[in-house]
Design an enzyme around this catalytic site. Structure first.
Site, PDB file in Angstrom:
ATOM      1  N   SER A 180       0.687  -0.951   0.312  1.00 19.32           N
ATOM      2  CA  SER A 180      -0.132   0.245   0.139  1.00 19.32           C
ATOM      3  C   SER A 180       0.602   1.327   0.150  1.00 19.32           C
ATOM      4  CB  SER A 180      -1.035   0.340   1.158  1.00 19.32           C
ATOM      5  OG  SER A 180      -0.695  -0.141   2.157  1.00 19.32           O
ATOM      6  N   HIS A 208      -5.145  -3.819  -2.699  1.00 22.59           N
ATOM      7  CA  HIS A 208      -4.714  -3.144  -3.737  1.00 22.59           C
ATOM      8  C   HIS A 208      -4.420  -4.018  -4.956  1.00 22.59           C
ATOM      9  CE1 HIS A 208      -3.893  -0.141  -1.097  1.00 22.59           C
ATOM     10  NE2 HIS A 208      -4.163  -0.826  -0.048  1.00 22.59           N
ATOM     11  N   LYS A 229     -12.064  -0.464  -2.074  1.00 19.93           N
ATOM     12  CA  LYS A 229     -11.189   0.136  -3.234  1.00 19.93           C
ATOM     13  C   LYS A 229     -11.623  -0.028  -4.217  1.00 19.93           C
ATOM     14  CE  LYS A 229      -7.228  -0.160   0.004  1.00 19.93           C
ATOM     15  NZ  LYS A 229      -7.218   0.432   1.118  1.00 19.93           N
TER      16      LYS A 229
END
Ligand SMILES: Cc1ncc(COP(=O)(O)O)c(C=O)c1O
Length: 645
Positions: A180, A208, A229
């Site tokens: 991250s 991610h 996300k």
């Protein structure tokens, strides 16, 4: 009665003074490529809404529709108040997306990590975690009660060393897929190979990567990710075999004892997942834009890491510089906050720039212009202040691993003086330095190595730890057995980690030589491996040292340790033939460099923690260790002495 909570105000003041108090920016707009902060519309370059779906009308409608159909809240844990089709159908879709048998939802990715790790490993087990893993993984490891072994970032060879050194009932390896704060990618193929070969479970955190990169291969038995996300909603999940998922539904406390994610979040995530599959060009655009932006910022002179997905870290260094750059960017209309320690290691404060599919070409061009105008103004070389010592001159292995393990060819060779000298030179080079003596033996005779390192190294007591003090001057495992102790390497690792959190480099002084046992299952070499530290070998300069040094270096190398170099200790003012010829011979035999020579020093007494008044260790240690030792000059001088003797 004073208010028992009054300490909060004091602590907040302290954070404010240290520039560490956090204040979120106040938005008066939804998430998107542009946001409104305190009335000003700015370009946003920091959201994890990678595919630009958080404010997509289709997700909003899905959320609204689910709220109308199912209500605003889930009522209770699914084990208590039942589960809906909405939740089950998203779980099935997520399992299909990750190519796994089943999946289970959690209220957030954070809770998914914490609950899953703690459900997979416990007291009798070990968990191996990449040193740059996300905080939710770190917290899960801690909560599990398992022994935590931190391996070097994205380093399968180091992971292999750690797995080889630490046995346990069950072993779990956990890694982010895309990190991250670094934006880079774990070498999952190699990690899965190591895990498969050494029989460890592998869990990957796809937070991610989901929606941007292809799912991890079958080598990862446990795939965790988030809905928060790229999927544009909120919540987390774990995908894997039917048995794994069923186990988590029964044993992951953050599933069992947590109210299920609300209908709106679940429905929005399901729509986000549908769009991921239906519109693959979104991911392609983000990946290309991140690479382009990294190239542009690099050509402006910024230090930028190559992005594996949508995260483009712009490294700055000191927290205050990162804050200043972020403020200049905001002035120029770009919102990207500074990331400072403890979120990232000291000296690596940065701007974590992220790109989303909602950013247009025009947005990205504006971003580059803002970075160009916000560049720090460089003063002419003649007036630029020179740093006292360049931290960058320090051996990168020390900077990377956050310390050094000082070991010796045997006991009594002078490790403590070398460790103290090293603490002193690293501090003088500008590194915040700490010291750890994992096991002090011989306390009955007054031995206090850490006390000497603290005094001679000039370190504050708060940055010096010795988790175990044993009475007898024996090998740690033997002294511990005699004294009824059981040495728990976890306690040593925890002490190391706590020192490392507040410092750039921890000088660790082992006990005795490299193969001395710490406990029944670990020796000093294993401890150095578990700490992921390079080693410095201290040797005496006289007769016998060639064989001892060669054996030590050979053992260290065979155990996969990185040997920084050899330091000769108590080098006599007038060397004899052995001392004159051994330094060059050691380098030739071991292939390892001589990185320091410590002379006999009058007025220096380890047992009494006495240090001469004008104590300067810099001439003893090489520049890579923060000193000024001139290796070539020394070797030339002693070889001449050798010819004379
Ligand atoms: C790598 C990683 N794992 C897990 C999480 C936690 O996910 P969530 O925000 O859904 O709690 C995050 C970010 O927040 C993350 O970056």
């Amino acid at each position: 009665m004073p208010d028992p909570l009054s300490w909060c105000a004091g602590e907040l003041d302290r954070l404010e003074r240290q520039g560490l108090r956090r204040h979120p920016a106040s938005l008066s707009s939804p998430q998107g490529p542009e946001v409104v902060i305190e009335g000003k519309r700015v370009l946003q370059l920091c959201s994890n809404d990678y595919l630009g779906l958080a404010a997509d009308p289709r997700l909003r409608e899905a959320a609204a529709g689910a709220s109308l159909r199912w209500g605003a809240g889930a009522g209770a844990s699914r084990l208590v108040s039942g589960t809906t089709d909405l939740h089950r159908s998203l779980e099935r879709a997520l399992a299909r997306h990750k190519g796994r048998e089943d999946a289970v939802l959690f209220s957030s990715g954070y809770l998914a990590n914490v609950g899953t790790i703690a459900a997979l490993v416990g007291k009798e087990d070990a968990v191996f975690s990449d040193e740059l893993n996300h905080a939710s993984i770190i917290d899960g490891c801690r909560l599990s009660g398992a022994r935590v072994v931190v391996y070097r970032h994205a380093d399968p060879a180091d992971l292999q060393r750690c797995l080889a050194a630490v046995g346990a009932r069950r072993r779990l390896v956990v890694t982010d897929t895309v990190f991250s704060m670094e934006g880079d990618r774990a070498p999952l193929g190699e990690i899965a190979e190591v895990c498969g070969r050494l029989g460890a479970m592998l869990m990957v955190d796809d937070a991610h990567a989901t929606g941007l990169l292809a799912p991890a291969g079958p080598g990862a038995g446990i795939v965790m990710s988030t809905l928060s996300k790229a999927l544009g909603s909120s919540g987390g999940f774990v995908a894997g075999s039917g048995d794994l998922v069923e186990w988590l539904r029964n044993r992951a406390r953050t599933y069992v004892f947590d109210t299920a994610p609300g209908p709106a979040a679940v429905a929005a995530a399901a729509e986000g997942l549908r769009i991921v599959a239906a519109e693959p060009e979104r991911a392609r655009r983000v990946l290309a834009a991140a690479r382009d932006l990294a190239d542009s910022l690099g050509s402006l002179g910024y230090t930028v890491r190559a992005p594996a997905a949508a995260i483009v870290p712009v490294l700055v260094g000191e927290g205050s510089e990162a804050m200043a750059l972020s403020a200049r960017l905001l002035e120029a209309g770009v919102f990207v906050p500074a990331i400072r320690p403890p979120s990232v290691p000291h000296g690596t404060a940065r701007l974590r720039v992220t790109v989303t599919a909602a950013h247009t070409e025009e947005h990205l061009a504006r971003a580059v212009d803002a970075f160009a105008s916000a560049r720090p103004t460089t003063r002419p070389a003649s007036v630029r202040p020179r740093p006292a010592r360049s931290r960058s001159g320090i051996d990168p292995r020390i900077r990377r691993s956050g310390g050094v393990f000082v070991t010796g060819t045997g006991t009594g060779v002078g490790k403590t003086v070398v460790a103290a000298a090293l603490a002193r030179t690293l501090s003088a080079a500008g590194l915040v330095t700490a010291a750890l003596k994992p096991i002090q033996t011989g306390a009955v005779e007054g031995a206090d190595d850490l006390g000497f390192i603290r005094v001679a190294g000039g370190l504050p007591a708060a940055r010096c730890l010795a988790p175990y003090t044993l009475e007898q001057p024996l090998a740690p495992s033997v002294a511990a057995r005699m004294e009824g102790w059981q040495i728990d390497p976890d306690r040593i690792l925890a002490a190391f980690r706590s020192l490392r959190r507040g410092s750039d480099a921890v000088v660790v002084e082992g006990s005795g030589g490299l193969l001395v046992p710490v406990d029944e299952s670990m020796d000093m070499a294993g401890l150095a491996a578990a700490l992921s530290l390079p080693v410095l070998v201290v040797a005496h300069p006289g007769l016998g040292t060639l064989n001892e040094t060669a054996l030590t270096v050979e053992a260290a190398t065979r155990r996969g340790l990185d040997v920084i170099g050899v330091v000769l200790s108590r080098f006599p003012a007038v060397p004899g033939l052995a001392e004159a010829t051994n330094p060059g011979e050691i380098e030739r035999m071991t292939g390892v460099a001589l990185v320091g020579v410590v002379p006999e020093v009058r007025g220096l007494d380890v047992d009494r923690s006495e240090v001469p008044p004008a104590f300067d260790a810099a001439p003893w240690l090489a520049p890579g260790l923060g000193g000024r030792f001139d290796r070539a000059g020394f070797l030339r001088a002693v070889s001449r002495t050798g010819e004379l003797v």
